[in-house]
Design an enzyme around this catalytic site. Structure first.
Site, PDB file in Angstrom:
ATOM      1  N   LYS A  92      -9.813  74.574 -76.401  1.00 37.82           N
ATOM      2  CA  LYS A  92      -9.739  73.217 -75.853  1.00 37.82           C
ATOM      3  C   LYS A  92     -10.633  73.101 -74.612  1.00 37.82           C
ATOM      4  O   LYS A  92     -11.464  72.200 -74.515  1.00 37.82           O
ATOM      5  CB  LYS A  92      -8.298  72.873 -75.483  1.00 37.82           C
ATOM      6  CG  LYS A  92      -8.221  71.571 -74.734  1.00 37.82           C
ATOM      7  CD  LYS A  92      -6.875  71.281 -74.151  1.00 37.82           C
ATOM      8  CE  LYS A  92      -6.980  70.047 -73.252  1.00 37.82           C
ATOM      9  NZ  LYS A  92      -5.731  69.647 -72.672  1.00 37.82           N
ATOM     10  N   ASP A 132      -6.117  64.972 -77.362  1.00 44.16           N
ATOM     11  CA  ASP A 132      -4.922  65.195 -76.552  1.00 44.16           C
ATOM     12  C   ASP A 132      -3.827  64.237 -77.038  1.00 44.16           C
ATOM     13  O   ASP A 132      -3.992  63.569 -78.065  1.00 44.16           O
ATOM     14  CB  ASP A 132      -5.229  65.009 -75.056  1.00 44.16           C
ATOM     15  CG  ASP A 132      -5.594  63.575 -74.723  1.00 44.16           C
ATOM     16  OD1 ASP A 132      -5.674  62.730 -75.647  1.00 44.16           O
ATOM     17  OD2 ASP A 132      -5.787  63.276 -73.537  1.00 44.16           O
TER      18      ASP A 132
END
Ligand code: SF4
Length: 212
Positions: free
Chosen positions: A121, A139
């Site tokens: 990420k 997200d």
């Protein structure tokens, strides 16, 4: 409405609403951006920015970092979640950047994820912001928006993330990264989406639209 029509409507809307979208994590250079992204795990951008306005005055390069003790870094960032682990990893990262990367953050997923506590990420967000690399990190905001509109039907951000990279054109991924986060954070809000003032009202399949 077909998925592609919803995607086209979404792109048109968010690019018009947020034409200059960029990360809300404050930073003065790419090193500080990497540190800010690391700190933002389990914390809001707002919390991280408040800490870094002071911290980054003293912490502009990896060389600044290797002059500090872990305890001193901890003291600067002790109001963010997991500050002990984050301080240790920031310290280690500074040493690795100085020793192996000429004091600059590397620019490949493999090299970035070899740094302490840098997962896929963090690497994707960093490269999307610094290189316009074709990554869209999903997200909770992006996951919610894409499901509400009806572009995906998924149970978790991770599942949405895997689908997003297949359903959007590669050249749209980086521009969508920040625009979708802003759209979810400030417009299609979790508790009270601003449906009464939304350009996507006709393209959105959300059943519980809010009009007051
Ligand atoms: S109509 Fe409402 S739920 Fe749908 S995208 Fe707009 S704000 Fe979100």
């Amino acid at each position: 409405m077909k998925r592609q029509e919803r995607i086209d409507a979404l792109k048109a809307a968010v690019f018009e609403m947020y034409p200059d979208a960029k990360t809300e994590l404050e930073h003065g250079n790419e090193f500080q951006l990497l540190i800010a992204i690391l700190m933002s795990a389990q914390a809001t951008d707002k919390q991280v920015n408040i800490i870094n306005r002071n911290f980054f005055e003293f912490f502009k390069t990896p060389e600044d970092g290797i002059k500090l003790w872990v305890e001193e870094i901890t003291e600067f960032i002790n109001s963010v979640s997991f500050f002990n682990n984050k301080a240790k990893n920031i310290y280690k990262t500074c040493h690795i950047l100085v020793d192996k990367h000429n004091s600059l953050p590397p620019k490949t997923i493999a090299e970035l994820t070899a740094l302490p506590w840098v997962g896929i990420k963090t690497a994707k967000v960093f490269l999307s912001v610094t290189e316009n690399a074709p990554f869209l990190w999903v997200d909770t905001h992006v996951h919610r928006v894409l499901n509400r509109i009806g572009i995906v039907k998924t149970k978790s951000p991770l599942e949405t993330d895997k689908k997003a990279e297949k359903i959007f054109n590669a050249e749209d991924l980086a521009p969508l990264h920040n625009t979708l986060i802003l759209f979810g954070r400030y417009h299609c809000i979790a508790r009270k989406p601003k449906c009464w003032n939304c350009p996507l009202i006709d393209a959105c399949s959300y059943k519980d639209k809010v009009f007051d």
